[in-house]
Design a protein around this motif. Structure first.
Motif, PDB file in Angstrom:
ATOM      1  N   ALA A   1      24.348   2.534  13.234  1.00 54.81           N
ATOM      2  CA  ALA A   1      23.366   2.108  12.446  1.00 54.81           C
ATOM      3  C   ALA A   1      22.132   2.832  12.386  1.00 54.81           C
ATOM      4  CB  ALA A   1      22.996   0.688  13.128  1.00 54.81           C
ATOM      5  N   ALA A   2      21.770   3.342  13.549  1.00 54.40           N
ATOM      6  CA  ALA A   2      20.507   4.272  13.594  1.00 54.40           C
ATOM      7  C   ALA A   2      20.922   5.470  12.644  1.00 54.40           C
ATOM      8  CB  ALA A   2      20.600   4.885  15.141  1.00 54.40           C
TER       9      ALA A   2
ATOM     10  N   ALA B   1      13.986   0.819  16.164  1.00 56.04           N
ATOM     11  CA  ALA B   1      15.210   0.769  15.658  1.00 56.04           C
ATOM     12  C   ALA B   1      15.926   2.087  15.731  1.00 56.04           C
ATOM     13  CB  ALA B   1      15.169   0.449  13.913  1.00 56.04           C
TER      14      ALA B   1
ATOM     15  N   ALA C   1      20.824  -3.211   8.020  1.00 56.83           N
ATOM     16  CA  ALA C   1      20.380  -3.295   9.382  1.00 56.83           C
ATOM     17  C   ALA C   1      18.821  -3.094   9.337  1.00 56.83           C
ATOM     18  CB  ALA C   1      21.123  -2.166  10.363  1.00 56.83           C
ATOM     19  N   ASN C   2      18.199  -3.969  10.165  1.00 55.14           N
ATOM     20  CA  ASN C   2      16.802  -3.870  10.460  1.00 55.14           C
ATOM     21  C   ASN C   2      15.750  -3.738   9.275  1.00 55.14           C
ATOM     22  OD1 ASN C   2      15.426  -3.468  12.955  1.00 55.14           O
ATOM     23  ND2 ASN C   2      14.069  -2.418  11.660  1.00 55.14           N
TER      24      ASN C   2
ATOM     25  N   GLN D   1      17.261   2.118  19.435  1.00 52.65           N
ATOM     26  CA  GLN D   1      17.658   0.878  20.246  1.00 52.65           C
ATOM     27  C   GLN D   1      19.105   0.543  19.323  1.00 52.65           C
ATOM     28  OE1 GLN D   1      14.921  -2.045  20.573  1.00 52.65           O
ATOM     29  NE2 GLN D   1      14.055  -1.077  22.491  1.00 52.65           N
ATOM     30  N   HIS D   2      19.024   0.642  18.138  1.00 59.88           N
ATOM     31  CA  HIS D   2      20.365   0.611  17.196  1.00 59.88           C
ATOM     32  C   HIS D   2      21.565   1.489  18.042  1.00 59.88           C
ATOM     33  CE1 HIS D   2      19.227  -2.569  14.781  1.00 59.88           C
ATOM     34  NE2 HIS D   2      18.689  -1.751  13.779  1.00 59.88           N
ATOM     35  N   ASP D   3      22.899   1.147  17.658  1.00 59.71           N
ATOM     36  CA  ASP D   3      23.979   1.881  18.066  1.00 59.71           C
ATOM     37  C   ASP D   3      24.101   3.075  17.158  1.00 59.71           C
ATOM     38  OD1 ASP D   3      25.489   1.245  15.638  1.00 59.71           O
ATOM     39  OD2 ASP D   3      26.338  -0.700  16.759  1.00 59.71           O
TER      40      ASP D   3
END
Length: 232
Positions: free
Chosen positions: A150-151, A142, A106-107, A145-147
């Motif tokens: 994911a964060a 990131a 992710a990211n 703003q990620h859920d």
């Protein structure tokens, strides 16, 4: 008004520029710091930057991006804090081995070339992008703003990379990251991942929220709590 205090907008711009007194002071400060077992970063240090640069490398590379050449920092490839690639893509300075065998997808912003010894290294162009691009420690959103899943995965991976580098130097591990950059709409710090990730930008300026929010995060030992007040 801030412009009036500086003697006008041009004077403020000059003072905060790379050649101004305040601007030079700000640019020389670390963008990422470790205090106790907490990592502080303006926007956050993503796993790729933590793996390829670490805290010291990220700060050193950012100083080279933000300060003019007149400060005499020397050539990029002479910086011992960053694992540089030579023309053949081989590491000139050995990088810290990664803390894990995989990087969170992710990211992901991995821009490293792999050397013939299997260790990551960076070119000057890629190092600049890594620290001063949209996913760099000054600009990424990131972590905010990620859920949650994911964060938290990103935060855990970054903390693991930083901990591995510190362990190699005989330093204690880190257990949380505190970031700013993305104001929280309710005017209070957000505690994510069981307190391992703290979003601490509350919109203190009156230009960010109606009247400005006054709040802080208190970290005592392993306890993390929010302190929320009301602006006068």
């Amino acid at each position: 008004d801030e412009y009036v205090a500086f003697g006008g907008r041009p004077a403020r711009t000059a003072a905060l520029s790379a050649e101004g007194e305040i601007g030079q002071w700000l640019r020389a400060l670390p963008a990422v710091a470790v205090v106790g077992d907490t990592v502080f970063a303006h926007a956050g240090l993503l796993p790729d930057a933590a793996r390829l640069l670490g805290v010291e490398g990220a700060n050193s590379a950012l100083r080279r991006v933000l300060l003019p050449e007149s400060h005499g920092l020397g050539a990029w490839e002479d910086d011992p804090a960053v694992p540089w690639c030579d023309g053949d893509g081989a590491a000139v300075v050995a990088a810290t081995p990664p803390a894990s065998s995989s990087v969170v997808a992710a990211n992901s912003t991995t821009t490293a070339a792999e050397s013939d010894r299997g260790r990551p290294c960076l070119t000057e162009r890629r190092a600049k992008r890594l620290v001063n691009g949209d996913s760099g420690p000054l600009w990424t959103r990131a972590f905010a703003q990620h859920d949650e899943a994911a964060a938290c995965a990103l935060a855990a991976a970054s903390l693991a990379e930083i901990t591995a580098a510190r362990a190699a130097r005989g330093e204690p591990p880190v257990s949380r990251m505190v970031v700013g950059h993305t104001p929280q709409r309710d005017g209070a710090p957000s505690l994510r991942c069981g307190g391992a990730l703290v979003l601490n930008d509350v919109g203190l300026s009156r230009w960010i929220s109606d009247g400005g929010a006054v709040a802080a995060t208190e970290i005592v030992g392993g306890d993390v709590r929010r302190i929320v007040g009301v602006a006068d």
